[in-house]
Scaffold this motif. Structure first.
Motif, PDB file in Angstrom:
ATOM      1  N   ASP A  21     -11.705  -3.165  19.989  1.00 18.83           N
ATOM      2  CA  ASP A  21     -10.503  -2.341  20.073  1.00 18.83           C
ATOM      3  C   ASP A  21      -9.764  -2.612  21.383  1.00 18.83           C
ATOM      4  N   ILE A  22     -10.528  -2.913  22.435  1.00 21.98           N
ATOM      5  CA  ILE A  22      -9.931  -3.155  23.752  1.00 21.98           C
ATOM      6  C   ILE A  22     -10.743  -4.196  24.508  1.00 21.98           C
ATOM      7  N   ILE A  23     -10.041  -5.023  25.251  1.00 19.10           N
ATOM      8  CA  ILE A  23     -10.644  -5.927  26.238  1.00 19.10           C
ATOM      9  C   ILE A  23      -9.875  -5.672  27.525  1.00 19.10           C
ATOM     10  N   ALA A  24     -10.620  -5.494  28.618  1.00 24.54           N
ATOM     11  CA  ALA A  24      -9.981  -5.232  29.901  1.00 24.54           C
ATOM     12  C   ALA A  24     -10.634  -6.084  30.982  1.00 24.54           C
ATOM     13  N   LEU A  25      -9.808  -6.548  31.890  1.00 21.75           N
ATOM     14  CA  LEU A  25     -10.252  -7.392  32.983  1.00 21.75           C
ATOM     15  C   LEU A  25      -9.909  -6.701  34.302  1.00 21.75           C
ATOM     16  N   ALA A  26     -10.952  -6.372  35.076  1.00 24.46           N
ATOM     17  CA  ALA A  26     -10.769  -5.767  36.401  1.00 24.46           C
ATOM     18  C   ALA A  26     -11.078  -6.837  37.440  1.00 24.46           C
ATOM     19  N   LEU A  27     -10.199  -6.950  38.430  1.00 22.12           N
ATOM     20  CA  LEU A  27     -10.393  -7.934  39.493  1.00 22.12           C
ATOM     21  C   LEU A  27     -10.439  -7.230  40.846  1.00 22.12           C
ATOM     22  N   VAL A  28     -11.167  -7.836  41.779  1.00 21.93           N
ATOM     23  CA  VAL A  28     -11.269  -7.299  43.132  1.00 21.93           C
ATOM     24  C   VAL A  28      -9.900  -7.333  43.785  1.00 21.93           C
ATOM     25  N   GLN A  29      -9.581  -6.243  44.473  1.00 15.60           N
ATOM     26  CA  GLN A  29      -8.317  -6.127  45.197  1.00 15.60           C
ATOM     27  C   GLN A  29      -8.587  -6.221  46.693  1.00 15.60           C
ATOM     28  N   PRO A  30      -7.655  -6.772  47.442  1.00 18.94           N
ATOM     29  CA  PRO A  30      -7.840  -6.787  48.893  1.00 18.94           C
ATOM     30  C   PRO A  30      -7.833  -5.353  49.420  1.00 18.94           C
ATOM     31  N   ALA A  31      -8.852  -5.022  50.173  1.00 16.56           N
ATOM     32  CA  ALA A  31      -8.939  -3.698  50.789  1.00 16.56           C
ATOM     33  C   ALA A  31      -9.792  -3.831  52.037  1.00 16.56           C
ATOM     34  N   GLU A  32      -9.413  -3.130  53.060  1.00 15.65           N
ATOM     35  CA  GLU A  32     -10.094  -3.242  54.337  1.00 15.65           C
ATOM     36  C   GLU A  32     -11.536  -2.748  54.251  1.00 15.65           C
ATOM     37  N   ASN A  33     -12.477  -3.674  54.385  1.00 16.92           N
ATOM     38  CA  ASN A  33     -13.923  -3.385  54.407  1.00 16.92           C
ATOM     39  C   ASN A  33     -14.459  -2.718  53.149  1.00 16.92           C
ATOM     40  N   LEU A  34     -13.728  -2.735  52.069  1.00 12.89           N
ATOM     41  CA  LEU A  34     -14.188  -2.131  50.816  1.00 12.89           C
ATOM     42  C   LEU A  34     -13.941  -3.094  49.665  1.00 12.89           C
ATOM     43  N   HIS A  35     -14.804  -3.016  48.686  1.00  9.37           N
ATOM     44  CA  HIS A  35     -14.570  -3.769  47.453  1.00  9.37           C
ATOM     45  C   HIS A  35     -14.012  -2.778  46.444  1.00  9.37           C
ATOM     46  N   VAL A  36     -12.757  -2.922  46.095  1.00  7.21           N
ATOM     47  CA  VAL A  36     -12.162  -2.080  45.065  1.00  7.21           C
ATOM     48  C   VAL A  36     -11.668  -2.973  43.947  1.00  7.21           C
ATOM     49  N   LEU A  37     -11.708  -2.422  42.741  1.00 14.00           N
ATOM     50  CA  LEU A  37     -11.295  -3.149  41.547  1.00 14.00           C
ATOM     51  C   LEU A  37     -10.189  -2.375  40.855  1.00 14.00           C
ATOM     52  N   GLN A  56     -14.168   1.958  42.840  1.00 14.30           N
ATOM     53  CA  GLN A  56     -14.986   1.593  43.995  1.00 14.30           C
ATOM     54  C   GLN A  56     -16.212   0.808  43.514  1.00 14.30           C
ATOM     55  N   SER A  57     -16.714  -0.074  44.339  1.00 16.45           N
ATOM     56  CA  SER A  57     -17.947  -0.786  44.031  1.00 16.45           C
ATOM     57  C   SER A  57     -19.064   0.233  43.829  1.00 16.45           C
ATOM     58  N   GLY A  58     -19.778   0.097  42.711  1.00 19.50           N
ATOM     59  CA  GLY A  58     -20.882   1.009  42.410  1.00 19.50           C
ATOM     60  C   GLY A  58     -20.477   2.234  41.619  1.00 19.50           C
ATOM     61  N   LYS A  59     -19.191   2.471  41.426  1.00 20.46           N
ATOM     62  CA  LYS A  59     -18.709   3.653  40.706  1.00 20.46           C
ATOM     63  C   LYS A  59     -18.127   3.254  39.354  1.00 20.46           C
ATOM     64  N   ILE A  61     -18.071   2.174  35.200  1.00 21.46           N
ATOM     65  CA  ILE A  61     -18.601   1.012  34.474  1.00 21.46           C
ATOM     66  C   ILE A  61     -18.356  -0.265  35.279  1.00 21.46           C
ATOM     67  N   ALA A  62     -17.101  -0.524  35.626  1.00 21.67           N
ATOM     68  CA  ALA A  62     -16.760  -1.766  36.324  1.00 21.67           C
ATOM     69  C   ALA A  62     -17.408  -1.829  37.701  1.00 21.67           C
ATOM     70  N   GLY A  63     -17.396  -0.732  38.432  1.00 20.46           N
ATOM     71  CA  GLY A  63     -17.984  -0.722  39.772  1.00 20.46           C
ATOM     72  C   GLY A  63     -19.473  -1.003  39.753  1.00 20.46           C
ATOM     73  N   GLY A  64     -20.174  -0.463  38.756  1.00 18.18           N
ATOM     74  CA  GLY A  64     -21.606  -0.700  38.632  1.00 18.18           C
ATOM     75  C   GLY A  64     -21.922  -2.136  38.281  1.00 18.18           C
ATOM     76  N   VAL A  65     -21.182  -2.693  37.338  1.00 20.72           N
ATOM     77  CA  VAL A  65     -21.386  -4.084  36.932  1.00 20.72           C
ATOM     78  C   VAL A  65     -21.036  -5.025  38.092  1.00 20.72           C
ATOM     79  N   PHE A  66     -19.973  -4.708  38.810  1.00 19.91           N
ATOM     80  CA  PHE A  66     -19.571  -5.519  39.962  1.00 19.91           C
ATOM     81  C   PHE A  66     -20.657  -5.500  41.037  1.00 19.91           C
ATOM     82  N   LYS A  67     -21.144  -4.331  41.367  1.00 20.10           N
ATOM     83  CA  LYS A  67     -22.137  -4.186  42.437  1.00 20.10           C
ATOM     84  C   LYS A  67     -23.465  -4.852  42.078  1.00 20.10           C
ATOM     85  N   ASN A  68     -23.930  -4.651  40.841  1.00 20.60           N
ATOM     86  CA  ASN A  68     -25.228  -5.179  40.414  1.00 20.60           C
ATOM     87  C   ASN A  68     -25.183  -6.637  39.975  1.00 20.60           C
TER      88      ASN A  68
END
Length: 152
Positions: A21-37, A56-59, A61-68
């Motif tokens: 039903d949906i496909i979504a692509l999250a990419l890392v954004q430039p952020a000072e000392n943080l990984h945000v998507l 946020q990284s770790g938060k 669905i996307a944050g968890g997959v990104f972090k792990n």
């Protein structure tokens, strides 16, 4: 070359191949000392609000997959998260998703994003569909090479 069109075209092809039903692509954004998507490329969405969500990284669905750096399969969202906890998973809430799979996107040995496929009915994201999503991401999307760093 306009990679924006390339990314969008590729996720639309993936959505068609997996019948999601949906496909979504999250990419890392430039952020000072943080990984945000941010969900930058989406096919099959019912809400434009999802593009405004900062993850946020770790938060979530996307944050968890990104972090792990590992794929995630949620066959039934109701078994994964309580209804009152869905605010921690904005894409599930805003897109009314009931079954999702997500995989990290690699470039030059680093996780740089997350590819998510979802359904608005439970149990439609299967291990087989998740494996197809992973395979498609490993062949590269847009400028991303899909190559995970391998230690010998």
């Amino acid at each position: 070359m306009d990679y924006t069109e390339d990314y969008q075209l590729q996720i639309e092809k993936i959505r068609e191949a997996l019948s999601c039903d949906i496909i979504a692509l999250a990419l890392v954004q430039p952020a000072e000392n943080l990984h945000v998507l941010k969900w930058q490329y989406i096919s099959g969405n019912i809400s434009e609000r999802i593009k405004k969500v900062v993850l946020q990284s770790g938060k979530g669905i996307a944050g968890g997959v990104f972090k792990n750096g590992k794929p995630l399969l949620v066959a039934d969202v109701n078994e994964f998260a309580a209804k009152d906890n869905l605010f921690n998973y904005p894409i599930l809430k805003l897109e009314n998703l009931k079954s999702v799979g997500a995989t990290p996107l690699w470039h030059s040995g680093r996780v740089v994003g997350v590819l998510l496929g979802g359904f608005r009915e439970p149990h439609l994201m299967t291990p087989k569909r998740l494996q197809m999503l992973i395979s498609m991401s490993q062949s590269g999307i847009g400028t991303l090479d899909g190559k995970e760093l391998m230690w010998n």
